[in-house]
Design an enzyme around this catalytic site. Structure first.
Site, PDB file in Angstrom:
ATOM      1  N   ARG A   1       0.846  -1.212   0.000  1.00 23.20           N
ATOM      2  CA  ARG A   1       0.000   0.000   0.000  1.00 23.20           C
ATOM      3  C   ARG A   1       0.871   1.247   0.000  1.00 23.20           C
ATOM      4  O   ARG A   1       0.574   2.232  -0.675  1.00 23.20           O
ATOM      5  CB  ARG A   1      -0.895   0.012   1.237  1.00 23.20           C
ATOM      6  CG  ARG A   1      -1.965  -1.062   1.233  1.00 23.20           C
ATOM      7  CD  ARG A   1      -2.856  -0.930   2.465  1.00 23.20           C
ATOM      8  NE  ARG A   1      -3.734  -2.068   2.543  1.00 23.20           N
ATOM      9  CZ  ARG A   1      -3.784  -2.924   3.571  1.00 23.20           C
ATOM     10  NH1 ARG A   1      -3.039  -2.738   4.642  1.00 23.20           N
ATOM     11  NH2 ARG A   1      -4.600  -3.944   3.539  1.00 23.20           N
TER      12      ARG A   1
ATOM     13  N   PHE B   1     -11.492  -5.484  -5.534  1.00 21.06           N
ATOM     14  CA  PHE B   1     -11.432  -6.392  -4.366  1.00 21.06           C
ATOM     15  C   PHE B   1     -10.920  -5.601  -3.153  1.00 21.06           C
ATOM     16  O   PHE B   1      -9.935  -5.971  -2.518  1.00 21.06           O
ATOM     17  CB  PHE B   1     -10.513  -7.608  -4.623  1.00 21.06           C
ATOM     18  CG  PHE B   1     -10.801  -8.372  -5.883  1.00 21.06           C
ATOM     19  CD1 PHE B   1     -11.831  -9.308  -5.913  1.00 21.06           C
ATOM     20  CD2 PHE B   1     -10.054  -8.172  -7.033  1.00 21.06           C
ATOM     21  CE1 PHE B   1     -12.093 -10.043  -7.070  1.00 21.06           C
ATOM     22  CE2 PHE B   1     -10.312  -8.894  -8.193  1.00 21.06           C
ATOM     23  CZ  PHE B   1     -11.331  -9.824  -8.207  1.00 21.06           C
TER      24      PHE B   1
ATOM     25  N   ASP C   1     -16.026  -4.008  -4.432  1.00 17.74           N
ATOM     26  CA  ASP C   1     -16.025  -5.324  -3.769  1.00 17.74           C
ATOM     27  C   ASP C   1     -17.433  -5.886  -3.900  1.00 17.74           C
ATOM     28  O   ASP C   1     -18.416  -5.141  -3.883  1.00 17.74           O
ATOM     29  CB  ASP C   1     -15.651  -5.176  -2.285  1.00 17.74           C
ATOM     30  CG  ASP C   1     -15.186  -6.497  -1.671  1.00 17.74           C
ATOM     31  OD1 ASP C   1     -13.974  -6.619  -1.388  1.00 17.74           O
ATOM     32  OD2 ASP C   1     -16.035  -7.389  -1.459  1.00 17.74           O
ATOM     33  N   SER C   2     -17.528  -7.207  -4.013  1.00 19.11           N
ATOM     34  CA  SER C   2     -18.865  -7.798  -4.176  1.00 19.11           C
ATOM     35  C   SER C   2     -19.633  -7.797  -2.851  1.00 19.11           C
ATOM     36  O   SER C   2     -20.845  -7.972  -2.835  1.00 19.11           O
ATOM     37  CB  SER C   2     -18.757  -9.221  -4.722  1.00 19.11           C
ATOM     38  OG  SER C   2     -17.928  -9.984  -3.879  1.00 19.11           O
TER      39      SER C   2
ATOM     40  N   ALA D   1     -20.573  -1.719  -4.625  1.00 24.03           N
ATOM     41  CA  ALA D   1     -20.754  -3.130  -4.267  1.00 24.03           C
ATOM     42  C   ALA D   1     -21.134  -3.870  -5.546  1.00 24.03           C
ATOM     43  O   ALA D   1     -22.295  -3.874  -5.953  1.00 24.03           O
ATOM     44  CB  ALA D   1     -21.849  -3.278  -3.219  1.00 24.03           C
TER      45      ALA D   1
ATOM     46  N   ASP E   1      -6.550  -7.343  -6.160  1.00 26.07           N
ATOM     47  CA  ASP E   1      -6.111  -8.151  -5.008  1.00 26.07           C
ATOM     48  C   ASP E   1      -7.219  -9.135  -4.638  1.00 26.07           C
ATOM     49  O   ASP E   1      -7.873  -9.014  -3.607  1.00 26.07           O
ATOM     50  CB  ASP E   1      -5.784  -7.224  -3.824  1.00 26.07           C
ATOM     51  CG  ASP E   1      -5.242  -7.986  -2.623  1.00 26.07           C
ATOM     52  OD1 ASP E   1      -4.739  -9.115  -2.803  1.00 26.07           O
ATOM     53  OD2 ASP E   1      -5.321  -7.459  -1.495  1.00 26.07           O
TER      54      ASP E   1
ATOM     55  N   CYS F   1      -2.844 -14.262  -3.408  1.00 25.50           N
ATOM     56  CA  CYS F   1      -2.521 -14.666  -2.029  1.00 25.50           C
ATOM     57  C   CYS F   1      -2.754 -16.163  -1.845  1.00 25.50           C
ATOM     58  O   CYS F   1      -2.832 -16.651  -0.724  1.00 25.50           O
ATOM     59  CB  CYS F   1      -3.343 -13.859  -1.031  1.00 25.50           C
ATOM     60  SG  CYS F   1      -5.106 -14.064  -1.219  1.00 25.50           S
TER      61      CYS F   1
HETATM   62  N1  SAH Z   1      -7.292  -5.687  -1.032  1.00 22.07           N
HETATM   63  C1  SAH Z   1      -7.880  -5.950   0.249  1.00 22.07           C
HETATM   64  C2  SAH Z   1      -8.050  -7.412   0.550  1.00 22.07           C
HETATM   65  C3  SAH Z   1      -8.858  -8.167  -0.463  1.00 22.07           C
HETATM   66  S1  SAH Z   1      -9.607  -9.612   0.155  1.00 22.07           S
HETATM   67  C4  SAH Z   1      -7.093  -5.242   1.336  1.00 22.07           C
HETATM   68  O1  SAH Z   1      -6.079  -4.590   1.040  1.00 22.07           O
HETATM   69  O2  SAH Z   1      -7.490  -5.313   2.491  1.00 22.07           O
HETATM   70  C5  SAH Z   1     -10.598 -10.110  -1.180  1.00 22.07           C
HETATM   71  C6  SAH Z   1     -11.908  -9.381  -1.330  1.00 22.07           C
HETATM   72  O3  SAH Z   1     -12.477  -9.788  -2.560  1.00 22.07           O
HETATM   73  C7  SAH Z   1     -12.950  -9.675  -0.252  1.00 22.07           C
HETATM   74  O4  SAH Z   1     -13.313  -8.494   0.385  1.00 22.07           O
HETATM   75  C8  SAH Z   1     -14.146 -10.255  -1.024  1.00 22.07           C
HETATM   76  O5  SAH Z   1     -15.401  -9.780  -0.562  1.00 22.07           O
HETATM   77  C9  SAH Z   1     -13.900  -9.751  -2.420  1.00 22.07           C
HETATM   78  N2  SAH Z   1     -14.471 -10.562  -3.508  1.00 22.07           N
HETATM   79  C10 SAH Z   1     -14.534 -11.909  -3.604  1.00 22.07           C
HETATM   80  N3  SAH Z   1     -15.076 -12.274  -4.791  1.00 22.07           N
HETATM   81  C11 SAH Z   1     -15.359 -11.132  -5.456  1.00 22.07           C
HETATM   82  C12 SAH Z   1     -15.911 -10.846  -6.736  1.00 22.07           C
HETATM   83  N4  SAH Z   1     -16.276 -11.815  -7.581  1.00 22.07           N
HETATM   84  N5  SAH Z   1     -16.043  -9.560  -7.095  1.00 22.07           N
HETATM   85  C13 SAH Z   1     -15.663  -8.555  -6.270  1.00 22.07           C
HETATM   86  N6  SAH Z   1     -15.136  -8.774  -5.051  1.00 22.07           N
HETATM   87  C14 SAH Z   1     -14.977 -10.042  -4.649  1.00 22.07           C
END
Ligand code: SAH
Length: 392
Positions: A210, A226, A248-249, A275, A296, A336
């Protein structure tokens, strides 16, 4: 202290002699009667040489070795290992006025297989990944109180304990109680919802990545895909981004992102959160709108069996980013999944880049920060992989 005995099959001590801390079930020649999940056991070679003490569990990893000698595993043991872990974090300068969120224990990387502890402004969130650590949770909590950085201990293992163990997995404060949920990372404030959030509530493993993003954000249009609790978004705002869109979903994640952005940049009109599903959003977003994109995603492969699909997932999501990112754009892309190697991830991103036919160069190769150390004897501890790419 004597523990129940496990005797290895002939020749099965090789990896243990190189301090790899796992005994696989197939390596066991003989086990004492009545060994229960979570028991402490002593492991011997077939000719009676002592390997060490560890926690027994049912599954392909049968024992996680805690000491490669005959040390008793008691409160003093946990206190010693936790102090060693804390000393390392002090050496990394993670406990500061402007930073009180970091990983205090990273399992095998801190010679405590099966245990993860994240610290948020004085609250230690403890996760057991093995029945043995579950049973040791009170000893661990007690040992934690001897560290000056810990006020409260919250135990959260509802999603991490092996399913087969069928343990009572209540989440609770083992020491202290709720006080604040606002932690500070590099001067940025954020709420951590360890009661309901994913994992321990916040992803401390992206801290340094970050910071790097912040340096690239000036005057850029940023898409944080994400976003979860919005970490990358508020660093981008501090870095002088022109606009930041977080996606994020999960609606819960979006409201957390909005709260965190408001904590640091109240009423900042540069930020908007959506969302929405990532693939839908990437599909319909206009080309060239964004010139800094973060991808991510969650671990696409939780196990080796899901590897193929995971690699397809990484290729697809990256291909969309290469197709749509503006010229001179910068892409921060991560995986990850522990089951996906650095090489496999790079190959997936390479295929995605080739599909777009654009000129792409690697600026940085990223990994997990030093508070997620990797025991040199346990390379499986390396899981976070990232690439920063310059897309012409
Ligand atoms: N980048 C974040 C961590 C990401 S964790 C940080 O720095 O803290 C992964 C995220 O992806 C989760 O919040 C989850 O809700 C989201 N996610 C999972 N599948 C998804 C999709 N199909 N579309 C959008 N978001 C999604």
């Amino acid at each position: 202290m004597t523990y129940k005995k496990i005797i290895l099959r002939r020749g099965k001590e090789e990896s243990l002699d190189r301090f790899h801390p796992w005994v696989f079930s197939g390596a066991i020649g003989h086990a004492d009667n009545n060994i229960e999940e979570g028991d402490l056991v002593t492991v011997y070679t077939s000719d009676g040489r002592l390997i060490g003490n560890g926690h027994f569990q049912i599954g392909s990893i049968a024992v996680r070795i805690l000491t490669f000698d005959s040390t008793t595993i008691d409160a003093t043991f946990y206190e010693r290992r936790l102090h060693e872990a804390y000393q390392l974090r002090l050496a990394l300068d993670l406990q500061r006025e402007d930073n009180n969120a970091f990983r205090l224990v990273h399992g095998e990387g801190d010679f405590l297989p099966g245990l993860v502890i994240d610290l948020y402004a004085g609250t230690a969130v403890v996760q057991a990944h093995s029945p043995g650590m579950h049973y040791a949770r009170h000893q661990i909590a007690q040992a934690l109180t001897s560290l000056p950085c810990v006020k409260n201990v919250y135990y959260k293992s509802e999603t991490t304990l092996p399913y087969k163990a069928q343990l009572e997995q209540h989440n609770d404060y083992l020491v202290g109680s709720y006080d604040t949920d606002i932690a500070i990372e590099n001067g940025m404030k954020f709420h951590v919802d360890w009661l309901r959030g994913q994992k321990t509530g916040f992803f401390v493993d992206q801290r340094e990545n970050r910071s790097l993003l912040e340096k690239y954000a000036r005057s850029r249009n940023v898409l944080n895909m994400f976003c979860y609790t919005g970490g990358f978004s508020f660093y981008a705002l501090r870095g002088g981004a022109k606009l930041v869109h977080s996606v994020d979903s999960s609606a819960k994640a979006i409201s957390l992102t909005n709260e965190n952005v408001n904590l640091n940049f109240p009423d900042d009109e540069r930020h908007q959160a959506f969302a929405e599903d990532a693939f839908k959003f990437l599909e319909k977003m206009p080309a060239n709108l964004y010139d800094l994109i973060i991808l991510d995603p969650p671990a696409f492969a939780k196990h080796k069996s899901a590897l193929r699909n995971a690699l397809v997932g990484y290729r697809k999501v990256n291909a969309k980013a290469f197709e749509k990112i503006g010229p001179g754009g910068i892409l921060f892309t991560f995986s990850c999944s522990q089951a996906v190697s650095k090489e496999q991830f790079r190959l997936a991103v390479f295929s995605a880049a080739a599909q777009s036919r654009r000129r792409v160069r690697i600026l940085h190769q990223l990994t997990q920060p030093a508070d997620h150390p990797i025991s040199i004897y346990h390379p499986e501890g390396e899981y976070l992989k990232g690439l920063v790419l310059y897309v012409e």
